[in-house]
Design a protein around this motif. Structure first.
Motif, PDB file in Angstrom:
ATOM      1  N   UNK A 494       0.700  -1.140  -0.129  1.00 44.61           N
ATOM      2  CA  UNK A 494       0.121  -0.103  -0.064  1.00 44.61           C
ATOM      3  C   UNK A 494       0.784   1.080  -0.055  1.00 44.61           C
ATOM      4  N   UNK A 495       0.969   1.854  -1.167  1.00 49.20           N
ATOM      5  CA  UNK A 495       1.984   3.061  -1.283  1.00 49.20           C
ATOM      6  C   UNK A 495       1.542   3.763  -2.639  1.00 49.20           C
ATOM      7  N   UNK A 496       2.497   4.833  -3.002  1.00 46.36           N
ATOM      8  CA  UNK A 496       2.286   5.625  -4.024  1.00 46.36           C
ATOM      9  C   UNK A 496       3.692   5.030  -5.146  1.00 46.36           C
ATOM     10  N   UNK A 497       3.454   4.564  -6.284  1.00 50.11           N
ATOM     11  CA  UNK A 497       4.525   4.204  -7.022  1.00 50.11           C
ATOM     12  C   UNK A 497       5.830   4.910  -7.172  1.00 50.11           C
ATOM     13  N   UNK A 498       5.348   6.147  -7.563  1.00 54.86           N
ATOM     14  CA  UNK A 498       6.459   7.119  -7.935  1.00 54.86           C
ATOM     15  C   UNK A 498       7.349   7.487  -6.873  1.00 54.86           C
ATOM     16  N   UNK A 499       6.496   7.814  -5.697  1.00 53.00           N
ATOM     17  CA  UNK A 499       7.252   8.088  -4.442  1.00 53.00           C
ATOM     18  C   UNK A 499       7.813   6.744  -3.858  1.00 53.00           C
ATOM     19  N   UNK A 523      25.200  -5.665  -4.162  1.00 51.21           N
ATOM     20  CA  UNK A 523      24.002  -5.093  -3.521  1.00 51.21           C
ATOM     21  C   UNK A 523      22.771  -6.102  -3.587  1.00 51.21           C
ATOM     22  N   UNK A 524      22.124  -6.349  -2.515  1.00 48.80           N
ATOM     23  CA  UNK A 524      20.791  -7.436  -2.429  1.00 48.80           C
ATOM     24  C   UNK A 524      19.774  -6.587  -2.091  1.00 48.80           C
ATOM     25  N   UNK A 525      18.667  -6.699  -2.900  1.00 54.07           N
ATOM     26  CA  UNK A 525      17.406  -6.361  -2.958  1.00 54.07           C
ATOM     27  C   UNK A 525      16.438  -7.176  -2.627  1.00 54.07           C
ATOM     28  N   UNK A 526      15.872  -7.471  -1.385  1.00 54.20           N
ATOM     29  CA  UNK A 526      15.073  -8.598  -1.001  1.00 54.20           C
ATOM     30  C   UNK A 526      13.730  -7.943  -0.668  1.00 54.20           C
ATOM     31  N   UNK A 527      12.489  -8.942  -0.777  1.00 55.97           N
ATOM     32  CA  UNK A 527      10.964  -8.654   0.142  1.00 55.97           C
ATOM     33  C   UNK A 527      10.571  -9.694   0.531  1.00 55.97           C
ATOM     34  N   UNK A 528      10.153  -9.597   1.687  1.00 53.48           N
ATOM     35  CA  UNK A 528       9.302 -10.768   2.433  1.00 53.48           C
ATOM     36  C   UNK A 528       8.095 -10.207   3.158  1.00 53.48           C
ATOM     37  N   UNK A 529       7.139 -11.182   3.153  1.00 55.56           N
ATOM     38  CA  UNK A 529       5.793 -10.797   3.574  1.00 55.56           C
ATOM     39  C   UNK A 529       5.530 -11.433   5.080  1.00 55.56           C
ATOM     40  N   UNK A 530       5.044 -10.811   6.167  1.00 56.94           N
ATOM     41  CA  UNK A 530       4.813 -11.612   7.474  1.00 56.94           C
ATOM     42  C   UNK A 530       3.801 -10.726   8.098  1.00 56.94           C
ATOM     43  N   UNK A 531       2.655 -11.297   8.538  1.00 54.09           N
ATOM     44  CA  UNK A 531       1.811 -10.782   9.449  1.00 54.09           C
ATOM     45  C   UNK A 531       1.041  -9.695   8.986  1.00 54.09           C
ATOM     46  N   UNK A 532       0.795  -9.417   7.574  1.00 53.84           N
ATOM     47  CA  UNK A 532       0.194  -8.574   7.001  1.00 53.84           C
ATOM     48  C   UNK A 532       0.972  -7.199   6.584  1.00 53.84           C
ATOM     49  N   UNK A 533       2.391  -7.460   6.778  1.00 54.24           N
ATOM     50  CA  UNK A 533       3.291  -6.259   6.771  1.00 54.24           C
ATOM     51  C   UNK A 533       4.545  -7.017   5.633  1.00 54.24           C
ATOM     52  N   UNK A 534       4.995  -6.020   4.836  1.00 54.57           N
ATOM     53  CA  UNK A 534       6.066  -6.234   3.690  1.00 54.57           C
ATOM     54  C   UNK A 534       7.179  -5.814   4.177  1.00 54.57           C
ATOM     55  N   UNK A 581       3.325   6.850   3.954  1.00 54.56           N
ATOM     56  CA  UNK A 581       2.794   5.691   3.595  1.00 54.56           C
ATOM     57  C   UNK A 581       2.394   4.593   4.613  1.00 54.56           C
ATOM     58  N   UNK A 582       2.394   5.159   6.021  1.00 58.16           N
ATOM     59  CA  UNK A 582       2.073   4.513   7.194  1.00 58.16           C
ATOM     60  C   UNK A 582       3.199   3.409   7.463  1.00 58.16           C
ATOM     61  N   UNK A 583       4.549   3.374   6.872  1.00 54.82           N
ATOM     62  CA  UNK A 583       5.260   2.443   7.188  1.00 54.82           C
ATOM     63  C   UNK A 583       6.594   2.992   7.927  1.00 54.82           C
ATOM     64  N   UNK A 584       7.576   2.362   7.795  1.00 50.94           N
ATOM     65  CA  UNK A 584       9.116   2.935   8.646  1.00 50.94           C
ATOM     66  C   UNK A 584      10.025   2.391   7.793  1.00 50.94           C
ATOM     67  N   UNK A 599      12.833  -1.309   4.828  1.00 50.99           N
ATOM     68  CA  UNK A 599      11.398  -0.518   4.800  1.00 50.99           C
ATOM     69  C   UNK A 599      10.228  -1.682   4.850  1.00 50.99           C
ATOM     70  N   UNK A 600       9.433  -1.184   5.866  1.00 47.77           N
ATOM     71  CA  UNK A 600       8.123  -1.894   6.142  1.00 47.77           C
ATOM     72  C   UNK A 600       6.988  -1.220   5.735  1.00 47.77           C
ATOM     73  N   UNK A 601       6.220  -1.898   4.965  1.00 47.87           N
ATOM     74  CA  UNK A 601       4.932  -1.071   4.636  1.00 47.87           C
ATOM     75  C   UNK A 601       3.868  -2.139   4.806  1.00 47.87           C
ATOM     76  N   UNK A 602       2.525  -1.777   4.640  1.00 49.57           N
ATOM     77  CA  UNK A 602       1.501  -2.471   4.878  1.00 49.57           C
ATOM     78  C   UNK A 602       1.199  -3.428   3.439  1.00 49.57           C
ATOM     79  N   UNK A 603       0.932  -4.599   3.456  1.00 48.16           N
ATOM     80  CA  UNK A 603       0.660  -5.687   2.513  1.00 48.16           C
ATOM     81  C   UNK A 603      -0.862  -5.329   1.981  1.00 48.16           C
ATOM     82  N   UNK A 604      -0.833  -5.471   0.676  1.00 47.29           N
ATOM     83  CA  UNK A 604      -2.241  -5.262  -0.162  1.00 47.29           C
ATOM     84  C   UNK A 604      -2.405  -6.021  -1.126  1.00 47.29           C
TER      85      UNK A 604
END
Length: 613
Positions: A494-499, A523-534, A581-584, A599-604
């Motif tokens: 849940x975010x804005x794509x350009x920002x 450089x490592x770029x990874x993403x994981x999902x847990x408990x409704x947060x990415x 975005x409501x994240x951290x 970067x921690x954001x809400x999953x959607x």
């Protein structure tokens, strides 16, 4: 008035102090008695459980000696003790019964006290061949009664409770059957933080307790008579009997207190006891009174504190009344004095008016100067805001412009080589980057406040792909290798794509700067999902974030790069975007080296059709 108030203050202070002393004295006695009553109730409950457990353990074996004594083989054995086969058979029988009943030992004795068969016949030491005629359980049973005795075994040196029953043969007593019961399992459960359970014999000697250092100690004086009676039955074999350093006391409410001294100091206990006449025991629960006295002290302290606060409040109220009366008196005196001086000051009124007009003119001039100063400050604020916005625009457009320049150069080279199709693709990329720069300019207006644009589901796969297109030139310049792992199913946030793309561009550019010229440029770029947060993580292998600047890394215009290599706004802007975005966003040193940005954001969930941001 002050003298009267001082006198009242002294009287009030003395009364409050006297009342506090009375509350402390009587309240301490009442509260101590109350909490000791509560402790006594808890002790009686604990005592009831302990006595019930002991009685249940003893009742379990109480009738068994009579049952064994009535066995025909036992009668035949004591009638003919020299029958070796009968002795061996009885030994095996007693061992099997002992194992079945989970008692400590079972043995058969002749009228002279000699043990001829025992369940521990095959152990060392064994009761077979021992004479226990000095034990009360033997001579009570041989006299036709029920033998009951608790003692420390002279052969096994183990404590136990003994049940003796006579073996009756044709109206006469031919021997005694004895059961020895182990009660260590009950004793092992008598270990509490605020209480101790002890069992004493008629001489006041402790033979059961959860405190091993109290075992075989006496809470009564070990007089010669008591020692003689104990030695006659050899109740404690060769154990060293000592006296506990105790002193007894009581309370007006009838509580029994026992003070015991040891190496740690003196501890006071509240004693609650119950006798067991059948076993000739006294079971006592000793509750540490420190907790009850501490509770009583706390309540009394609270009462004294409340009383002190009440006295302070009353004193403040009385003082306020006294000051109010004094103020009214002063006002009355001032009014009278004013009336007397009205006539005297009438002549000075004209001069005062002239002086007042001059002051009014001065104040008007001061007001005009103040307004001009305020206008200058507003203009300075506008210039500062304009400078900050210009710096932000310069930083945010720097990287897309560099990518446009790279694509333009590539398009020119491709046209010279006649590769018009590839050149057209480069021009298309330039057009796309121009659109993105326009979108960035729209979003930069909202950095200083919460943006009005609504957030929506954004595919992280698309954002990462577009981001890599923008920073490709910088990664190539740093000869960096980027490893992307978004999982089998790239997450949606849940975010804005350009920002969000701006945030990733800033962090990846910082990572490229950190690893440039180093042996390991991954450089490592990874993403994981847990408990409704990415969680999106970007890790480089650079020098990492120094501890000295870790707290300032998100401050605007703070940069560790050289002059002309950065404005110090990238992480500050990224932090505000992620917060919108409501994240951290966190940046820290990785345990294995380098920097880790998270970067921690809400999953959607991505809708079927979505519009561009």
């Amino acid at each position: 008035m002050n003298r009267l108030w001082r006198r009242h203050s002294i009287i009030l202070g003395v009364a409050a102090a006297l009342l506090c002393v009375l509350v402390a004295y009587f309240g301490s006695r009442l509260m101590t008695a109350y909490y000791l009553d509560q402790a006594a109730i808890r002790g009686e409950n604990t005592l009831g459980l302990a006595v019930t457990a002991l009685r249940g353990q003893l009742a379990r074996y109480e009738k068994l000696p009579e049952l064994i004594a009535d066995h025909q083989d036992v009668k035949n054995l004591v009638s003919n003790p020299g029958d070796r086969a009968a002795v061996d058979a009885m030994n095996s029988y007693l061992k099997s019964v002992n194992g079945l009943l989970e008692s400590s030992d079972i043995y058969v004795m002749l009228p002279d006290g000699l043990t001829i068969a025992a369940s521990n016949y095959d152990q060392t030491p064994t009761f077979v061949g021992e004479n226990f005629s000095y034990r009360p359980y033997f001579f009570d049973a041989i006299a036709g009664g029920e033998g009951r005795f608790f003692a420390l075994g002279t052969t096994s040196l183990k404590r136990g409770y003994y049940f003796g029953a006579p073996i009756r043969i044709d109206g006469s007593i031919g021997g005694v059957v004895v059961f020895k019961v182990d009660i260590d399992s009950i004793e092992s459960s008598w270990r509490g933080d605020e209480y101790e359970i002890i069992v004493t014999d008629p001489e006041g000697i402790i033979f059961m307790t959860g405190r091993r250092d109290w075992l075989f100690s006496a809470i009564l004086p070990l007089t010669e008579e008591r020692l003689a009676r104990t030695a006659a039955t050899r109740r404690y074999a060769n154990a060293n009997l000592t006296e506990l350093p105790v002193s007894e006391g009581g309370t007006p409410r009838g509580h029994n207190l026992l003070t015991i001294s040891n190496e740690e100091g003196m501890r006071e206990y509240l004693v609650v006891g119950e006798s067991m006449p059948q076993a000739d025991w006294t079971v006592s629960v000793l509750l540490d009174t420190a907790s009850a006295r501490a509770q009583a002290l706390t309540v009394v302290a609270a009462m004294v504190l409340l009383l002190g606060l009440g006295a302070t409040g009353l004193a403040a109220w009385l003082q306020r009344r006294a000051r109010l009366a004094e103020r009214l008196q002063v006002q009355r005196e001032a009014q009278e004095q004013l009336e007397r001086r009205v006539e005297e000051r009438t002549a000075d009124l004209a001069a005062v008016n002239n002086r007042l007009e001059e002051e009014v003119a001065e104040r008007r001039a001061t007001e005009r100067a103040l307004r001009k100063t305020q206008s200058d400050l507003v203009q300075a604020g506008k210039l500062a805001a304009l400078g900050q916005m210009s710096a932000a625009l310069s930083h945010e457009f720097n990287q897309p412009l560099a990518a446009v320049r790279t694509y333009a150069d590539n398009a020119a080279i491709l046209l010279e080589r006649g590769r018009a199709g590839e050149a057209g693709d480069a021009v298309a990329r330039i057009s796309k980057l121009t659109d993105r720069m326009a979108a960035i300019s729209r979003h930069l207006r909202n950095f200083a406040r919460k943006p009005n644009q609504k957030l929506r589901p954004v595919s992280l796969d698309d954002v990462v792909r577009d981001t890599l297109e923008i920073v490709a030139w910088r990664l190539n310049a740093a000869d960096a290798e980027i490893v992307v792992d978004l999982g089998a199913q790239p997450p949606v946030v849940k975010a804005g794509s350009v920002r969000l793309q701006q945030v990733l561009v800033n962090i990846l550019s910082n990572a490229a700067d950190a690893i440039e010229g180093l042996p390991d440029r991954r450089i490592d770029l990874a993403a994981t999902t847990a408990g409704g947060r990415v969680t999106i993580t970007i890790r480089d292998r650079g020098p990492g974030v120094p501890a000295a600047i870790a707290e300032r890394i998100f401050d605007p215009f703070f940069s560790t790069k050289g002059v002309g290599k950065g404005l110090g706004l990238g992480l500050s802007i990224s932090y505000n975007i992620v917060k919108d975005f409501g994240g951290s966003l966190t940046v820290e040193r990785h345990p294995e080296g380098g920097t880790l940005a998270s970067i921690v954001l809400d999953a959607a969930k991505l809708p079927i059709s979505e519009a561009a941001e």
